[in-house]
Design a protein around this motif. Structure first.
Motif, PDB file in Angstrom:
ATOM      1  N   GLU A 183      -8.053   6.864   3.581  1.00 32.42           N
ATOM      2  CA  GLU A 183      -7.189   7.054   2.412  1.00 32.42           C
ATOM      3  C   GLU A 183      -5.814   6.463   2.705  1.00 32.42           C
ATOM      4  O   GLU A 183      -5.336   6.513   3.849  1.00 32.42           O
ATOM      5  N   VAL A 184      -5.176   5.933   1.671  1.00 31.07           N
ATOM      6  CA  VAL A 184      -3.801   5.443   1.769  1.00 31.07           C
ATOM      7  C   VAL A 184      -2.998   6.046   0.622  1.00 31.07           C
ATOM      8  O   VAL A 184      -3.421   5.987  -0.540  1.00 31.07           O
ATOM      9  N   PHE A 185      -1.840   6.624   0.952  1.00 34.54           N
ATOM     10  CA  PHE A 185      -0.973   7.247  -0.044  1.00 34.54           C
ATOM     11  C   PHE A 185       0.393   6.577  -0.022  1.00 34.54           C
ATOM     12  O   PHE A 185       0.848   6.108   1.018  1.00 34.54           O
ATOM     13  N   ASP A 186       1.030   6.529  -1.177  1.00 31.72           N
ATOM     14  CA  ASP A 186       2.385   5.976  -1.260  1.00 31.72           C
ATOM     15  C   ASP A 186       3.012   6.442  -2.558  1.00 31.72           C
ATOM     16  O   ASP A 186       2.300   6.715  -3.544  1.00 31.72           O
ATOM     17  N   ASP A 187       4.339   6.536  -2.578  1.00 35.66           N
ATOM     18  CA  ASP A 187       5.041   6.837  -3.824  1.00 35.66           C
ATOM     19  C   ASP A 187       4.826   5.740  -4.867  1.00 35.66           C
ATOM     20  O   ASP A 187       4.926   5.983  -6.061  1.00 35.66           O
ATOM     21  N   ASN A 188       4.568   4.515  -4.393  1.00 39.00           N
ATOM     22  CA  ASN A 188       4.359   3.377  -5.280  1.00 39.00           C
ATOM     23  C   ASN A 188       2.920   2.894  -5.144  1.00 39.00           C
ATOM     24  O   ASN A 188       2.605   2.099  -4.262  1.00 39.00           O
ATOM     25  N   PRO A 189       2.008   3.364  -6.011  1.00 42.51           N
ATOM     26  CA  PRO A 189       0.599   3.002  -5.868  1.00 42.51           C
ATOM     27  C   PRO A 189       0.307   1.541  -6.185  1.00 42.51           C
ATOM     28  O   PRO A 189      -0.824   1.090  -6.003  1.00 42.51           O
ATOM     29  N   CYS A 190       1.308   0.781  -6.638  1.00 42.08           N
ATOM     30  CA  CYS A 190       1.109  -0.637  -6.934  1.00 42.08           C
ATOM     31  C   CYS A 190       1.240  -1.522  -5.703  1.00 42.08           C
ATOM     32  O   CYS A 190       0.955  -2.719  -5.760  1.00 42.08           O
ATOM     33  N   LEU A 191       1.693  -0.960  -4.576  1.00 41.67           N
ATOM     34  CA  LEU A 191       1.836  -1.767  -3.363  1.00 41.67           C
ATOM     35  C   LEU A 191       0.485  -2.295  -2.898  1.00 41.67           C
ATOM     36  O   LEU A 191      -0.538  -1.621  -2.995  1.00 41.67           O
ATOM     37  N   SER A 192       0.509  -3.529  -2.380  1.00 35.40           N
ATOM     38  CA  SER A 192      -0.730  -4.125  -1.875  1.00 35.40           C
ATOM     39  C   SER A 192      -0.884  -3.817  -0.395  1.00 35.40           C
ATOM     40  O   SER A 192       0.081  -3.563   0.315  1.00 35.40           O
ATOM     41  N   HIS A 193      -2.105  -3.851   0.057  1.00 37.51           N
ATOM     42  CA  HIS A 193      -2.407  -3.648   1.472  1.00 37.51           C
ATOM     43  C   HIS A 193      -3.652  -4.475   1.779  1.00 37.51           C
ATOM     44  O   HIS A 193      -4.764  -3.981   1.785  1.00 37.51           O
ATOM     45  N   PRO A 194      -3.493  -5.781   2.039  1.00 33.43           N
ATOM     46  CA  PRO A 194      -4.615  -6.719   2.060  1.00 33.43           C
ATOM     47  C   PRO A 194      -5.648  -6.476   3.140  1.00 33.43           C
ATOM     48  O   PRO A 194      -6.760  -6.985   3.051  1.00 33.43           O
ATOM     49  N   LEU A 195      -5.338  -5.701   4.170  1.00 35.65           N
ATOM     50  CA  LEU A 195      -6.333  -5.479   5.219  1.00 35.65           C
ATOM     51  C   LEU A 195      -7.357  -4.415   4.824  1.00 35.65           C
ATOM     52  O   LEU A 195      -8.342  -4.208   5.527  1.00 35.65           O
ATOM     53  N   SER A 196      -7.135  -3.743   3.713  1.00 32.10           N
ATOM     54  CA  SER A 196      -8.094  -2.732   3.256  1.00 32.10           C
ATOM     55  C   SER A 196      -8.192  -2.779   1.734  1.00 32.10           C
ATOM     56  O   SER A 196      -7.805  -1.861   1.034  1.00 32.10           O
ATOM     57  N   LYS A 197      -8.721  -3.897   1.227  1.00 33.93           N
ATOM     58  CA  LYS A 197      -8.729  -4.147  -0.212  1.00 33.93           C
ATOM     59  C   LYS A 197      -9.554  -3.132  -0.991  1.00 33.93           C
ATOM     60  O   LYS A 197      -9.342  -2.942  -2.186  1.00 33.93           O
ATOM     61  N   ASN A 198     -10.498  -2.493  -0.346  1.00 30.53           N
ATOM     62  CA  ASN A 198     -11.372  -1.571  -1.053  1.00 30.53           C
ATOM     63  C   ASN A 198     -10.799  -0.162  -1.158  1.00 30.53           C
ATOM     64  O   ASN A 198     -11.441   0.722  -1.714  1.00 30.53           O
ATOM     65  N   ILE A 199      -9.613   0.042  -0.628  1.00 28.16           N
ATOM     66  CA  ILE A 199      -8.999   1.366  -0.675  1.00 28.16           C
ATOM     67  C   ILE A 199      -7.918   1.385  -1.746  1.00 28.16           C
ATOM     68  O   ILE A 199      -7.062   0.514  -1.800  1.00 28.16           O
ATOM     69  N   THR A 200      -7.950   2.391  -2.591  1.00 32.48           N
ATOM     70  CA  THR A 200      -6.943   2.557  -3.634  1.00 32.48           C
ATOM     71  C   THR A 200      -5.740   3.296  -3.063  1.00 32.48           C
ATOM     72  O   THR A 200      -5.885   4.314  -2.385  1.00 32.48           O
ATOM     73  N   VAL A 201      -4.546   2.781  -3.347  1.00 25.59           N
ATOM     74  CA  VAL A 201      -3.325   3.485  -2.949  1.00 25.59           C
ATOM     75  C   VAL A 201      -3.064   4.579  -3.978  1.00 25.59           C
ATOM     76  O   VAL A 201      -2.984   4.324  -5.172  1.00 25.59           O
ATOM     77  N   THR A 202      -2.922   5.807  -3.499  1.00 24.05           N
ATOM     78  CA  THR A 202      -2.797   6.963  -4.373  1.00 24.05           C
ATOM     79  C   THR A 202      -1.399   7.542  -4.287  1.00 24.05           C
ATOM     80  O   THR A 202      -0.845   7.675  -3.199  1.00 24.05           O
ATOM     81  N   ASN A 203      -0.841   7.900  -5.441  1.00 23.25           N
ATOM     82  CA  ASN A 203       0.476   8.518  -5.482  1.00 23.25           C
ATOM     83  C   ASN A 203       0.411   9.917  -4.878  1.00 23.25           C
ATOM     84  O   ASN A 203      -0.451  10.719  -5.219  1.00 23.25           O
ATOM     85  N   HIS A 254       4.792  -2.541   6.943  1.00 27.04           N
ATOM     86  CA  HIS A 254       4.584  -1.811   8.190  1.00 27.04           C
ATOM     87  C   HIS A 254       3.179  -1.218   8.232  1.00 27.04           C
ATOM     88  O   HIS A 254       2.519  -1.214   9.284  1.00 27.04           O
ATOM     89  N   SER A 255       2.704  -0.761   7.084  1.00 28.58           N
ATOM     90  CA  SER A 255       1.353  -0.224   6.999  1.00 28.58           C
ATOM     91  C   SER A 255       0.312  -1.269   7.355  1.00 28.58           C
ATOM     92  O   SER A 255      -0.693  -0.963   8.017  1.00 28.58           O
ATOM     93  N   GLN A 256       0.535  -2.499   6.950  1.00 30.91           N
ATOM     94  CA  GLN A 256      -0.435  -3.555   7.241  1.00 30.91           C
ATOM     95  C   GLN A 256      -0.608  -3.757   8.747  1.00 30.91           C
ATOM     96  O   GLN A 256      -1.717  -3.985   9.237  1.00 30.91           O
ATOM     97  N   VAL A 257       0.490  -3.653   9.494  1.00 33.60           N
ATOM     98  CA  VAL A 257       0.396  -3.818  10.944  1.00 33.60           C
ATOM     99  C   VAL A 257      -0.363  -2.639  11.564  1.00 33.60           C
ATOM    100  O   VAL A 257      -1.209  -2.816  12.451  1.00 33.60           O
ATOM    101  N   ILE A 258      -0.079  -1.437  11.094  1.00 33.94           N
ATOM    102  CA  ILE A 258      -0.798  -0.267  11.599  1.00 33.94           C
ATOM    103  C   ILE A 258      -2.281  -0.368  11.264  1.00 33.94           C
ATOM    104  O   ILE A 258      -3.150  -0.043  12.093  1.00 33.94           O
ATOM    105  N   ILE A 271       2.020   2.347  18.779  1.00 33.77           N
ATOM    106  CA  ILE A 271       2.435   1.405  19.815  1.00 33.77           C
ATOM    107  C   ILE A 271       1.706   0.091  19.562  1.00 33.77           C
ATOM    108  O   ILE A 271       0.472   0.041  19.509  1.00 33.77           O
ATOM    109  N   TYR A 272       2.491  -0.980  19.411  1.00 31.09           N
ATOM    110  CA  TYR A 272       1.951  -2.245  18.938  1.00 31.09           C
ATOM    111  C   TYR A 272       1.544  -3.184  20.070  1.00 31.09           C
ATOM    112  O   TYR A 272       1.710  -2.889  21.257  1.00 31.09           O
ATOM    113  N   ALA A 273       1.057  -4.347  19.660  1.00 34.26           N
ATOM    114  CA  ALA A 273       0.485  -5.320  20.593  1.00 34.26           C
ATOM    115  C   ALA A 273       1.484  -5.730  21.672  1.00 34.26           C
ATOM    116  O   ALA A 273       2.633  -6.045  21.390  1.00 34.26           O
TER     117      ALA A 273
END
Length: 216
Positions: A35-55, A18-22, A112-114
């Motif tokens: 910044e991107v935060f998540d309980d699981n910092p191992c999740l990928s988010h390919p549209l923003s490869k240079n951002i680290t997911v932080t717990n 869902h984050s990828q669509v947003i 609100i999506y496309a």
């Protein structure tokens, strides 16, 4: 109605699909995801490869500081819980192809999506998802934490209660009131009011059970 994005920088809570669509919506609107935060910092988010997911446990001690948030999680109850946890400022994201009547009102944290359509005098609450190609007609009231799935169609003067999920391709006829924390199955046709916590499927829609785990 306010502009489609209130901020040029946004923080996201959630790094899954869902984050990828947003992220796509924000990118097309020229908004930086800082910044991107998540309980699981191992999740990928390919549209923003240079951002680290932080717990969140290590990095959200002072969430009121910095750019506003969007909770990038599709599950309504989780968005509700996280909004209470963050207690910070939120912004909205509206895809540039969405059609928004200028007399509609959109709450903070809503996405609100496309291709979605929001017609005249509709009020959309906080942390709502209006998904791809969903249609919300005139004078609707969509309460906080609702998710309206792709291709769902809500006719005029419909009210949808807090936390309810409207499944893909569902149709709600005019003047129907759907209660809070309901689940409306994909492809269902809703011809009459739906009580709180009901799970409804079919054409015409019928209540098959109650979401007892959500009843406080």
């Amino acid at each position: 109605m306010t502009d489609k994005n209130d901020s040029k920088q946004v923080r996201l809570y959630g790094a899954g699909g869902h984050s990828q669509v947003i992220q796509s919506v924000l990118k097309q609107n020229g908004v930086e995801i800082c910044e991107v935060f998540d309980d699981n910092p191992c999740l990928s988010h390919p549209l923003s490869k240079n951002i680290t997911v932080t717990n969140r446990k290590n990095s959200l001690d002072f969430p009121h500081e910095g750019a506003p948030f969007i909770i990038a999680i599709g599950d309504n109850k989780q968005r509700n819980n996280i909004a209470e946890f963050l207690k910070t400022k939120f912004t909205k994201a509206i895809h540039r192809t969405a059609i928004m009547d200028p007399n509609s009102r959109i709450g903070d944290g809503t996405v609100i999506y496309a291709g979605a359509v929001i017609q005249a005098n509709t009020i959309v609450g906080k942390h709502v998802i209006i998904n791809t190609l969903a249609s919300v007609d005139h004078d609707n009231i969509i309460h906080d934490f609702v998710h309206i799935s792709p291709n769902a169609a809500l006719c005029g003067l419909v009210e949808v209660g807090e936390g309810t999920h409207i499944g893909a391709g569902a149709v709600i006829i005019p003047k129907v009131k759907i209660g809070k924390w309901c689940t409306i199955g994909a492809g269902s046709v809703i011809l009459k009011d739906v009580p709180d916590y009901a799970v409804v499927v079919g054409n015409p829609g019928r209540v098959i059970k109650m979401n007892r785990q959500l009843i406080v």
